[in-house]
Motif scaffolding. Structure first.
Motif, short mmCIF file in Angstrom:
data_model
loop_
_atom_site.label_atom_id
_atom_site.label_comp_id
_atom_site.label_asym_id
_atom_site.label_seq_id
_atom_site.Cartn_x
_atom_site.Cartn_y
_atom_site.Cartn_z
N THR A 74 0.83 -1.21 0.00
CA THR A 74 0.00 0.00 0.00
C THR A 74 0.86 1.26 0.00
O THR A 74 0.58 2.22 -0.74
N ARG A 75 1.91 1.28 0.82
CA ARG A 75 2.81 2.44 0.85
C ARG A 75 3.44 2.66 -0.52
O ARG A 75 3.56 3.81 -1.00
N SER A 77 -5.62 8.67 -6.27
CA SER A 77 -5.91 9.71 -5.29
C SER A 77 -6.44 9.11 -3.99
O SER A 77 -6.25 9.67 -2.91
N LYS A 78 -7.11 7.94 -4.12
CA LYS A 78 -7.64 7.25 -2.94
C LYS A 78 -7.42 5.75 -3.09
O LYS A 78 -7.38 5.22 -4.20
N ILE A 79 -7.31 5.09 -1.95
CA ILE A 79 -7.14 3.63 -1.92
C ILE A 79 -8.20 3.04 -1.00
O ILE A 79 -8.38 3.48 0.14
N ARG A 89 0.99 4.17 -2.89
CA ARG A 89 0.74 5.58 -2.59
C ARG A 89 1.87 6.49 -3.06
O ARG A 89 1.62 7.61 -3.52
N ASN A 90 3.12 6.04 -2.94
CA ASN A 90 4.22 6.91 -3.34
C ASN A 90 4.70 6.66 -4.77
O ASN A 90 5.70 7.23 -5.21
N SER A 127 -5.41 3.64 4.49
CA SER A 127 -6.61 3.32 3.71
C SER A 127 -7.62 4.45 3.81
O SER A 127 -7.77 5.08 4.86
N ASP A 128 -8.32 4.69 2.71
CA ASP A 128 -9.39 5.69 2.70
C ASP A 128 -10.76 5.07 2.96
O ASP A 128 -11.73 5.77 3.25
N LYS A 186 -0.97 6.91 -10.18
CA LYS A 186 -0.89 7.16 -8.75
C LYS A 186 -2.29 7.51 -8.27
O LYS A 186 -2.79 8.59 -8.57
#
Length: 393
Positions: free
Chosen positions: A166-167, A182-184, A170-171, A207-208, A180
């Motif tokens: 996940t990290r 905007s939300k996960i 995100r990066n 997490s969103d 990339k």
């Protein structure tokens, strides 16, 4: 820095005109404080496997505590086999990515079943509603790195693998994935839901939003799952494909036969008999370390994002075969999960009718997919796209 194995293909899909998917092998360096279960000799025969389950299900006992002798930090560099998909051949930034974690008995293909021309594909449905997806073989299984089935491949280390993936998403450091998000949103099934739950309990900012399928916090029915599986050594199980079974060392256990798989995952008369045969031929094992640690999640969770729980009406492992039999306390076992999320932005639950534990394997699978997508879009995830296929409820 990071090496990867990348494959690209374009597939015709049932609910989208086409999808673009990449196979990406992602190296992760992770560590976790694992349990040391030296009070248990790793089962090496089918007789040992049965003895292990008898110990796990014995009334009045706690075999996990009996087998636990210490804790130790396990560290390593592992390869995680993933599949990233985007809708209609379009790979773009700023969209919502769903990270999909499968449960026991399956690999990442649970989310994108090629059976019957992908008519049961959760990935295809998610893409048709404007999402992107990343499914993966959990650490220790499928085409991801394997390991010691007792003291290494456990819940704690697998959650760290999910966190690291996940990290990296995100990066933007996953090789071969060009967008990339905007939300996960994290979506799990069964044991994959337990890992999703544990992820946001430990790392809530990763997490969103989360979707927990085939899940509850009621452990009363775990013995039904353990006994109903009739676990055998995966390497000796004749109903597991030779290619799959040869990958696994002693201590990797798989359900005994198609009857056991039906008991665990299906609701009679509401699935195609041929999909049961398919699931049995392609089933994946579970490690003894996973079975010993699968209940190692906190009872309350401070996650602040939206939470959705969906169970099949006749789920055996988490509902004992009837998710609405709750004695007048609330509406369903799934709804009871709300108590674990006192800080959630919003919580909703749904019971999918005529469905067993393996939601994606039933005739009405897309009805459940619609409930998930509707919930997520009400929370502002993804964008509405024109549907090309009716769903079944």
């Amino acid at each position: 820095m990071l090496s990867s194995t990348i494959g690209l293909w374009f597939l015709a899909a049932g609910t989208v005109s086409a999808k673009t998917c990449y196979n990406v092998t992602v190296p992760v360096s992770i560590s976790a404080r694992n349990g040391v279960f030296d009070g248990l000799k790793t089962p090496t025969t089918n007789t040992d496997a049965t003895a292990f389950v008898l110990n796990m299900t014995r009334q009045g006992g706690n075999f996990t505590d009996d087998a636990l002798t210490d804790y130790d930090t396990v560290s390593g560099r592992y390869n995680i086999s993933t599949q990233y998909c985007a809708p209609n051949g379009t790979v773009s930034n700023g969209t919502t990515l769903q990270i999909l974690t499968h449960g026991i008995g399956f690999d990442r293909t649970y989310w994108d079943l090629p059976y019957n021309n992908f008519n049961y594909s959760y990935v295809d449905y998610a893409l048709s509603r404007g999402f992107q997806t990343l499914s993966y073989d959990r650490l220790g299984l499928g085409n991801s790195s394997h390991g010691d089935p007792k003291n290494e491949i456990q819940t704690f280390l697998e959650v760290e693998a999910l966190a690291q993936i996940t990290r990296m998403i995100r990066n933007g450091s996953v090789p071969g994935i060009r967008s990339k998000p905007s939300k996960i949103v994290h979506v799990g099934h069964a044991y994959g839901s337990a890992q999703t739950y544990a992820l946001v309990a430990k790392y809530p900012s990763l997490s969103d939003g989360i979707v927990l399928t085939g899940f509850s916090l009621n452990s009363s029915f775990t013995p039904l799952f353990l006994a109903g599986a009739n676990f055998q050594q995966a390497s000796q199980n004749r109903t597991t494909s030779t290619q799959s079974s040869n990958k696994y060392s002693p201590g990797y256990l798989s359900s005994g036969n198609a009857g056991n798989s039906e008991f665990l995952f299906f609701y009679p008369n509401h699935f195609d008999p041929k999909i049961l045969a398919y699931a049995e031929q392609n089933k994946q094992p579970v490690t003894v370390g996973e079975l010993l640690t699968m209940a190692s999640v906190p009872t309350t969770n401070d996650f602040t994002g939206p939470v959705f729980v969906i169970d099949g009406s006749n789920d055996v492992p988490f509902c004992g075969g009837n998710c609405t039999a709750i004695g007048g306390n609330g509406t369903s076992i799934a709804a009871g999960v709300k108590d674990a999320f006192p800080s959630a932005k919003t919580f909703s639950s749904y019971i999918q009718p005529n469905t067993g534990h393996g939601l994606n394997l039933h005739y009405n699978a897309t009805g459940g997919y619609k409930e998930i997508a509707d919930f997520l879009q009400k929370q502002g995830f993804a964008m509405k796209m024109k549907m090309k296929k009716k769903t079944r409820n």
